[in-house]
Write an enzyme that holds these catalytic residues in place. Sequence first.
Site, short mmCIF file in Angstrom:
data_model
loop_
_atom_site.label_atom_id
_atom_site.label_comp_id
_atom_site.label_asym_id
_atom_site.label_seq_id
_atom_site.Cartn_x
_atom_site.Cartn_y
_atom_site.Cartn_z
N TYR A 145 52.07 -32.34 32.28
CA TYR A 145 50.50 -32.42 32.58
C TYR A 145 50.95 -31.60 34.05
O TYR A 145 51.67 -31.66 34.98
CB TYR A 145 50.13 -33.80 32.99
N HIS A 202 48.55 -38.35 36.72
CA HIS A 202 47.51 -38.01 35.80
C HIS A 202 47.10 -39.48 34.68
O HIS A 202 46.82 -39.13 33.24
CB HIS A 202 47.49 -37.08 34.86
MG MG Z 1 44.08 -35.12 38.89
#
Ligand code: MG
Length: 358
Positions: A145, A202
């Site tokens: 990510y 995240h």
């Molecule tokens: Mg964020």
Amino acid sequence: NYVLVKIETDEPELYGWGDATLNGRELAVAAALEHHIIPLLIGRDPDQIEDIWQFLFRGTYWRGGPVLMTALAGIDLALWDIKGKRAGLPVYSLLGGKTREGALAYAHCSGSDFEEVADEARARMEQGFKVIRAQVAIPGTIGTYGTRDVHHMRSDPGWGDGGPLPGVEQWEPAPYLRTIPRLFEHLRGALGDEIELLHDVHERLNPIQAAQLARALEPYRLFFLEDPLRPEHKESFRVIRQHSTIPLAMGELFHTRWEALPLISEQLIDFIRCDIGHIGGITEARKIAALAETFNVQTAWHGPPDIAPITHAANVHLDMAIPNFGVQELTFFPEVTETVISGGPAFRDGRLFVSDTP
Ligand code: MG
């Protein structure tokens, strides 16, 4: 796909623009607006923002969630735009006026290895950035990510009218927990102590892993650690607090102020970072900011590329007016976007600025 809302009034040339973009669910928001919300607005007084907000939030019985709160944000932003134009004032002035000259902004840096991240950070520092978010590809995984490694994710771009399926990552907490402290050790060595650094987890860790990461990152003095846990598990923030003094930020997946409230009132976070575009707009966000001020929590509104420049402008108008502003996440939009939607925030010397005109 942007969902933009234009509200026209019976005064000639008096209209407002709002942003109701919800990445990957844009058709659901468009349908909610078209079939359920716009018919309720015809004939109402656009000056009555609070009353319209409450009518759409509570008066329609079904409330909350990303689709309805994004639709409501689109209406809310357009109404604040109208109010500003009618008053001849920028929205920050209507919110109480400037508390600062410009909003401290942070940019994203990433790379496939530590030196690539450091190179990108140096380029951002050259541009004037004082705060930088750093992410790096995790060896042995696929599609980390926040990095360009995302392009290696599996996805099916041909799926349906709603766009491609979300990319599929291969996630392994153990190599992630080993790699991230080493990244920040490298960055502190390469970039020095002056630059503020932060990192976005995240929502990928469990409580004790998040506590381990927070402790491991303490020597590198992060500005904040973002979204260490899933938004459902607010009680788990106590686990991190018990083990670490690292500043924590959370909130981009919240959709009402009541979701944010326990983290604020128990001082389990240091920065509340709701998405103005997914939480009902300026009307809700300024109340969250006021709650946060009461408990000495600062703001860091979500500023990703998948909301339109209109919401980014709303972010900075609020940043300019509230006393407990912390930092603002920033996106540089492609030129084509700024051609269609002009008047977004401008970046200068580490800060974001909005126009002094309505
Ligand atoms: Mg964020």
